[in-house]
Design a protein around this motif. Sequence first.
Motif, PDB file in Angstrom:
ATOM      1  N   ILE A 283      34.651  27.194  31.342  1.00 29.62           N
ATOM      2  CA  ILE A 283      35.406  27.981  32.315  1.00 29.62           C
ATOM      3  C   ILE A 283      35.776  27.091  33.498  1.00 29.62           C
ATOM      4  O   ILE A 283      34.915  26.423  34.082  1.00 29.62           O
ATOM      5  N   VAL A 284      37.064  27.123  33.843  1.00 29.08           N
ATOM      6  CA  VAL A 284      37.517  26.339  34.999  1.00 29.08           C
ATOM      7  C   VAL A 284      38.118  27.217  36.082  1.00 29.08           C
ATOM      8  O   VAL A 284      38.318  26.755  37.209  1.00 29.08           O
ATOM      9  N   ALA A 285      38.435  28.486  35.753  1.00 30.40           N
ATOM     10  CA  ALA A 285      39.002  29.388  36.765  1.00 30.40           C
ATOM     11  C   ALA A 285      38.856  30.814  36.286  1.00 30.40           C
ATOM     12  O   ALA A 285      38.739  31.076  35.087  1.00 30.40           O
ATOM     13  N   GLU A 286      38.843  31.735  37.239  1.00 31.46           N
ATOM     14  CA  GLU A 286      38.778  33.166  36.937  1.00 31.46           C
ATOM     15  C   GLU A 286      39.844  33.893  37.750  1.00 31.46           C
ATOM     16  O   GLU A 286      39.561  34.542  38.760  1.00 31.46           O
ATOM     17  N   PRO A 287      41.099  33.805  37.314  1.00 29.96           N
ATOM     18  CA  PRO A 287      42.193  34.393  38.093  1.00 29.96           C
ATOM     19  C   PRO A 287      42.276  35.907  37.900  1.00 29.96           C
ATOM     20  O   PRO A 287      41.746  36.462  36.937  1.00 29.96           O
ATOM     21  N   GLY A 288      42.961  36.573  38.822  1.00 29.16           N
ATOM     22  CA  GLY A 288      43.285  37.976  38.637  1.00 29.16           C
ATOM     23  C   GLY A 288      44.509  38.105  37.760  1.00 29.16           C
ATOM     24  O   GLY A 288      45.124  37.112  37.340  1.00 29.16           O
ATOM     25  N   LEU A 289      44.885  39.346  37.462  1.00 22.77           N
ATOM     26  CA  LEU A 289      46.030  39.560  36.572  1.00 22.77           C
ATOM     27  C   LEU A 289      47.314  38.983  37.145  1.00 22.77           C
ATOM     28  O   LEU A 289      48.174  38.499  36.407  1.00 22.77           O
ATOM     29  N   ASP A 290      47.437  39.052  38.467  1.00 23.95           N
ATOM     30  CA  ASP A 290      48.684  38.571  39.079  1.00 23.95           C
ATOM     31  C   ASP A 290      48.689  37.058  39.290  1.00 23.95           C
ATOM     32  O   ASP A 290      49.670  36.508  39.788  1.00 23.95           O
ATOM     33  N   GLY A 291      47.602  36.391  38.904  1.00 19.96           N
ATOM     34  CA  GLY A 291      47.557  34.940  39.080  1.00 19.96           C
ATOM     35  C   GLY A 291      47.416  34.186  37.777  1.00 19.96           C
ATOM     36  O   GLY A 291      47.115  32.985  37.788  1.00 19.96           O
ATOM     37  N   VAL A 292      47.627  34.870  36.659  1.00 21.55           N
ATOM     38  CA  VAL A 292      47.434  34.240  35.351  1.00 21.55           C
ATOM     39  C   VAL A 292      48.449  33.137  35.116  1.00 21.55           C
ATOM     40  O   VAL A 292      48.102  32.020  34.704  1.00 21.55           O
ATOM     41  N   ALA A 293      49.716  33.409  35.381  1.00 23.96           N
ATOM     42  CA  ALA A 293      50.757  32.413  35.126  1.00 23.96           C
ATOM     43  C   ALA A 293      50.544  31.171  35.975  1.00 23.96           C
ATOM     44  O   ALA A 293      50.674  30.038  35.487  1.00 23.96           O
ATOM     45  N   ALA A 294      50.201  31.380  37.239  1.00 23.77           N
ATOM     46  CA  ALA A 294      49.967  30.236  38.121  1.00 23.77           C
ATOM     47  C   ALA A 294      48.759  29.427  37.657  1.00 23.77           C
ATOM     48  O   ALA A 294      48.763  28.189  37.698  1.00 23.77           O
ATOM     49  N   ALA A 295      47.705  30.104  37.208  1.00 27.82           N
ATOM     50  CA  ALA A 295      46.514  29.401  36.740  1.00 27.82           C
ATOM     51  C   ALA A 295      46.818  28.568  35.509  1.00 27.82           C
ATOM     52  O   ALA A 295      46.309  27.443  35.363  1.00 27.82           O
ATOM     53  N   LEU A 296      47.638  29.089  34.602  1.00 28.66           N
ATOM     54  CA  LEU A 296      47.989  28.332  33.398  1.00 28.66           C
ATOM     55  C   LEU A 296      48.856  27.120  33.736  1.00 28.66           C
ATOM     56  O   LEU A 296      48.781  26.091  33.063  1.00 28.66           O
ATOM     57  N   GLN A 297      49.677  27.228  34.774  1.00 30.16           N
ATOM     58  CA  GLN A 297      50.514  26.095  35.176  1.00 30.16           C
ATOM     59  C   GLN A 297      49.685  24.970  35.772  1.00 30.16           C
ATOM     60  O   GLN A 297      49.992  23.785  35.594  1.00 30.16           O
ATOM     61  N   SER A 298      48.598  25.345  36.464  1.00 28.26           N
ATOM     62  CA  SER A 298      47.774  24.336  37.121  1.00 28.26           C
ATOM     63  C   SER A 298      46.671  23.793  36.216  1.00 28.26           C
ATOM     64  O   SER A 298      46.031  22.806  36.543  1.00 28.26           O
ATOM     65  N   GLN A 299      46.416  24.467  35.090  1.00 24.71           N
ATOM     66  CA  GLN A 299      45.353  24.049  34.176  1.00 24.71           C
ATOM     67  C   GLN A 299      45.955  23.712  32.808  1.00 24.71           C
ATOM     68  O   GLN A 299      47.091  24.079  32.495  1.00 24.71           O
ATOM     69  N   LYS A 300      45.157  23.043  31.977  1.00 21.18           N
ATOM     70  CA  LYS A 300      45.634  22.636  30.660  1.00 21.18           C
ATOM     71  C   LYS A 300      45.061  23.485  29.528  1.00 21.18           C
ATOM     72  O   LYS A 300      45.414  23.276  28.379  1.00 21.18           O
ATOM     73  N   GLY A 301      44.166  24.402  29.844  1.00 23.25           N
ATOM     74  CA  GLY A 301      43.508  25.169  28.805  1.00 23.25           C
ATOM     75  C   GLY A 301      44.227  26.467  28.480  1.00 23.25           C
ATOM     76  O   GLY A 301      45.456  26.549  28.502  1.00 23.25           O
TER      77      GLY A 301
END
Length: 322
Positions: free
Chosen positions: A13-31
């Motif tokens: 686990i590298v992040a635990e985003p909310g529903l409204d932050g999923v796209a941003a989290a995927l852009q900043s991470q590679k998993g």
Amino acid sequence: MLINSAVYEDGRIVAEPGLDGVAAALQSQKGFVWIALRDPSDEELELLQRELTLPPLAVEDARKGHQRPKVEEYGDMLFAVMHLLETGPEELQVGEVHVFVGPRFVVSVRHNSQQGFLGVRGRAEREPHLLRQGPGFVFYALMDAVVDRYFPLIDAIEAELEQLEETMFQPRLDRQAVVQRLFALKQRLATLRHAVTPLLEVTAKLHGGRVPVVCMALQDYFRDVYDHLLRIQASIDAARETIIAATQVNLTLVTLEESLVTKRLAAWAAIFAASTALAGIWGMNFEKMPELKWAYGYPMALCTIALVSGALYWRFKRLGWL
């Protein structure tokens, strides 16, 4: 309602985003991201649809529920529906889990069920070498957990059938109650079959031949799930045949019991008919009847009636009517 949301990279686990932050989290991470929802609102589904570009038709199915088990392809994305079965007071309670699987996300949407998947998430996180295989492994783990929960249900049905078979030939058994229990088992079996049979058909498409991209590296795992479903299907077929046979045997026993009662009634009716006939003959008031004025006429008549009745009783007893 959001149950869990986590981004995994290299099995951790590298992040635990909310529903409204999923796209941003995927852009900043590679998993990839793994999201679990339970009885979500329309707003939550619409938000996920925008964040992950989910297929509108699949989202509509997930919103309405009451779907048949299936696996559908939308480009490089999969949408799966599986039934979650729970033991109720009289029949099986049916819930659903809808799973969206993409190259970088897994979304599970649970409806009308108390069965969670925290154990599945814990198992996957304890095996990071498998979790590194991405959303396809999470999809397998969810499917495997759903299928494994079918085994206790079919085992309970088989155990109850065995109990019924052991007591079916007991005397003075309430046959109506037995038939009711058999019918209840048949309904539970039908519910289980409606969950297993369609899933068996679609799981066969996840290994060998043309396989969706997200499942390509995990064909052996999905083949294992397919084998489990085959075992459950075979058990369902065997239990169904047992229920049919048990119902027929029970109805046959009812017929035999009714026939035995009829024979007993007929035998006693014949005995009393002979006694009544003899009593009627000696009870006629004619002046010139044999033994009418004989001192031993009355005892002789009684003895004759008793002998005839005893002979008939002995005969019917030998025939098994009494």
